[in-house]
Design a protein around this motif. Structure first.
Motif, mmCIF file in Angstrom:
data_model
loop_
_atom_site.group_PDB
_atom_site.id
_atom_site.type_symbol
_atom_site.label_atom_id
_atom_site.label_comp_id
_atom_site.label_asym_id
_atom_site.label_seq_id
_atom_site.Cartn_x
_atom_site.Cartn_y
_atom_site.Cartn_z
ATOM 1 N N PHE A 168 38.638 39.538 30.681
ATOM 2 C CA PHE A 168 38.778 38.954 29.382
ATOM 3 C C PHE A 168 37.372 39.304 28.721
ATOM 4 O O PHE A 168 36.480 38.313 28.215
ATOM 5 N N TYR A 186 40.407 42.785 25.714
ATOM 6 C CA TYR A 186 41.396 41.693 25.681
ATOM 7 C C TYR A 186 41.989 41.582 24.251
ATOM 8 O O TYR A 186 43.183 41.312 24.206
ATOM 9 N N ALA A 228 40.355 26.850 28.631
ATOM 10 C CA ALA A 228 40.339 28.216 28.401
ATOM 11 C C ALA A 228 40.649 28.772 27.182
ATOM 12 O O ALA A 228 41.739 29.113 26.980
ATOM 13 N N GLY A 284 39.255 30.874 25.075
ATOM 14 C CA GLY A 284 39.272 32.087 24.520
ATOM 15 C C GLY A 284 38.751 32.481 23.506
ATOM 16 O O GLY A 284 37.598 31.993 23.179
ATOM 17 N N ARG A 294 41.624 30.551 19.045
ATOM 18 C CA ARG A 294 42.782 30.234 17.960
ATOM 19 C C ARG A 294 43.321 28.877 18.047
ATOM 20 O O ARG A 294 43.706 28.431 17.008
ATOM 21 N N ASP A 337 35.441 27.856 28.399
ATOM 22 C CA ASP A 337 36.012 29.185 28.774
ATOM 23 C C ASP A 337 35.004 29.835 29.801
ATOM 24 O O ASP A 337 33.797 29.529 29.604
ATOM 25 N N LEU A 338 35.325 30.934 30.469
ATOM 26 C CA LEU A 338 34.546 31.499 31.263
ATOM 27 C C LEU A 338 33.834 32.791 30.786
ATOM 28 O O LEU A 338 32.908 33.144 31.115
ATOM 29 N N SER A 339 34.621 33.388 29.724
ATOM 30 C CA SER A 339 34.132 34.655 29.290
ATOM 31 C C SER A 339 33.184 34.515 28.035
ATOM 32 O O SER A 339 33.448 33.991 26.978
ATOM 33 N N MET A 378 37.153 26.741 35.131
ATOM 34 C CA MET A 378 38.000 25.753 35.150
ATOM 35 C C MET A 378 38.056 24.758 36.364
ATOM 36 O O MET A 378 38.648 23.841 36.552
ATOM 37 N N MET A 401 46.599 26.728 27.205
ATOM 38 C CA MET A 401 47.737 27.482 26.670
ATOM 39 C C MET A 401 47.574 28.977 26.841
ATOM 40 O O MET A 401 46.728 29.649 27.110
ATOM 41 N N PHE A 402 48.935 29.506 26.821
ATOM 42 C CA PHE A 402 49.200 30.922 27.168
ATOM 43 C C PHE A 402 48.790 31.446 28.350
ATOM 44 O O PHE A 402 47.785 32.134 28.687
ATOM 45 N N SER A 428 47.129 30.360 31.167
ATOM 46 C CA SER A 428 45.460 30.275 31.318
ATOM 47 C C SER A 428 45.657 29.694 32.881
ATOM 48 O O SER A 428 44.699 28.764 33.016
ATOM 49 N N TYR A 449 45.180 31.919 38.452
ATOM 50 C CA TYR A 449 44.087 33.329 38.380
ATOM 51 C C TYR A 449 43.609 33.355 39.785
ATOM 52 O O TYR A 449 43.055 34.281 39.996
HETATM 53 C C1 LIG Z 1 45.365 34.621 28.458
HETATM 54 S S1 LIG Z 1 43.600 33.863 27.750
HETATM 55 C C2 LIG Z 1 44.476 32.501 26.896
HETATM 56 C C3 LIG Z 1 43.042 32.123 25.899
HETATM 57 C C4 LIG Z 1 43.526 30.802 25.126
HETATM 58 N N1 LIG Z 1 44.114 29.828 25.789
HETATM 59 C C5 LIG Z 1 44.644 31.578 23.923
HETATM 60 O O1 LIG Z 1 45.907 30.886 24.050
HETATM 61 O O2 LIG Z 1 44.332 32.360 23.224
HETATM 62 C C6 LIG Z 1 43.096 33.235 29.360
HETATM 63 C C7 LIG Z 1 41.759 32.603 28.901
HETATM 64 O O3 LIG Z 1 41.205 32.273 30.339
HETATM 65 C C8 LIG Z 1 39.695 32.501 30.515
HETATM 66 N N2 LIG Z 1 39.443 32.058 31.845
HETATM 67 C C9 LIG Z 1 39.530 33.109 32.860
HETATM 68 N N3 LIG Z 1 39.243 32.558 34.209
HETATM 69 C C10 LIG Z 1 38.749 31.539 33.737
HETATM 70 C C11 LIG Z 1 38.034 30.461 34.807
HETATM 71 N N4 LIG Z 1 37.751 30.769 35.936
HETATM 72 N N5 LIG Z 1 37.368 29.310 34.101
HETATM 73 C C12 LIG Z 1 37.833 29.155 32.615
HETATM 74 N N6 LIG Z 1 38.392 29.945 31.994
HETATM 75 C C13 LIG Z 1 38.610 31.152 32.383
HETATM 76 C C14 LIG Z 1 39.683 33.661 30.016
HETATM 77 O O4 LIG Z 1 38.340 33.929 29.677
HETATM 78 C C15 LIG Z 1 40.722 33.687 28.669
HETATM 79 O O5 LIG Z 1 39.877 33.254 27.548
#
Ligand SMILES: C[S@@+](CC[C@H](N)C(=O)[O-])C[C@H]1O[C@@H](n2cnc3c(N)ncnc32)[C@H](O)[C@@H]1O
Length: 245
Positions: free
Chosen positions: A10, A14, A47, A49, A52, A68-70, A92, A108-109, A111, A114
């Protein structure tokens, strides 16, 4: 130690890979599902991201925050939207907020799913339960694992915003994981990068069982962002509304 895929995927590429997951989609989804959020109560976008969804919640006047982590996507969200700094960096599995802080949590989407061990994925639901108030709402949007497994697009190729994007998908570990390997090439410079995503394919039934085990009761299930009914093996999404028992 090598990094986990979600610690590297991410980043800068991304937004190029997922340009179609845009603000218009988030606006439509929230138009449909806002009705389930607790009015006037704090909302966590788990999460968040590129922000949005968070941006819409903040603009609507919710006391909303994102986690979020990123670092890259968090920074982008603050640059692109007027979020008033309402984001926090965190994992998370250890959401950096106190117990009972939120009326609603949205995730959403896709998340979720993982982590390579199921107990870590379950920990995310445990954390959602912890940070919700009694009766608080969890809006959860995941891929429909049964459909993905049945209709797998194993190879796709497209060009977008000056990049060649070549994506190969496999189902691994006897149906448990969807692994996507994307090779993204900058058409002008020829620079190439591989991005790997590894998602645990929880079915609708798995998700119900997991949520039940953390004392979250599913009250609604839909199959897309327009609140159409969920159909096993057919719907694109699994959108669940669950409440803290
Ligand atoms: C598929 S994206 C979706 C982002 C947002 N929810 C959207 O709909 O646009 C997944 C998100 O999960 C975050 N993520 C990944 N691993 C994570 C973790 N361990 N803890 C928190 N966030 C994490 C990523 O950085 C990314 O922003």
């Amino acid at each position: 130690m090598t990094a986990e895929w979600y610690e590297t995927a991410f980043d800068k590429l991304y937004p190029i890979l997922y340009a179609h997951r845009n603000e218009a989609e988030a606006t439509a989804a929230l138009e449909t599902y806002e009705v389930f959020l607790q009015e006037g109560q704090p909302v966590l976008d788990l999460a968040s991201g590129s922000g949005r969804y968070l941006n819409i919640l903040v603009a609507k006047g919710y006391p909303a925050v994102g986690v979020d982590l990123s670092h890259f996507l968090l920074r982008t969200s603050l640059e692109v939207f007027d979020l008033g700094g309402r984001v926090a960096q965190g994992d998370m599995r250890r959401i950096p907020f106190v117990t009972g802080a939120f009326g609603s949590v949205i995730n959403m989407f896709t998340s979720f799913g993982y982590f390579s061990v199921d107990t870590d994925n379950l920990l995310v639901f445990e954390e959602v339960h912890r940070i919700l108030k009694e009766g608080g709402v969890f809006l959860f949007d995941f891929i429909n694992a049964e459909k993905i497994s049945r209709d797998l697009l194993d190879h796709t190729h497209r060009e977008a915003n000056g990049y060649n994007i070549d994506e190969r998908r496999t189902i691994e570990n006897r149906g448990k994981y969807l692994v996507k390997r994307a090779v993204v090439t900058n058409v002008e410079t020829g620079d190439r990068k591989e991005i790997v995503e590894r998602l645990r394919l929880y079915t609708r039934r798995d998700l119900f069982t997991m949520l039940d085990s953390v004392r979250m009761e599913v009250s609604e299930i839909f199959g897309d962002y327009a609140a159409n009914p969920f159909v096993d093996g057919v719907s694109d999404r699994v959108v669940l509304v669950a409440r803290k028992k």
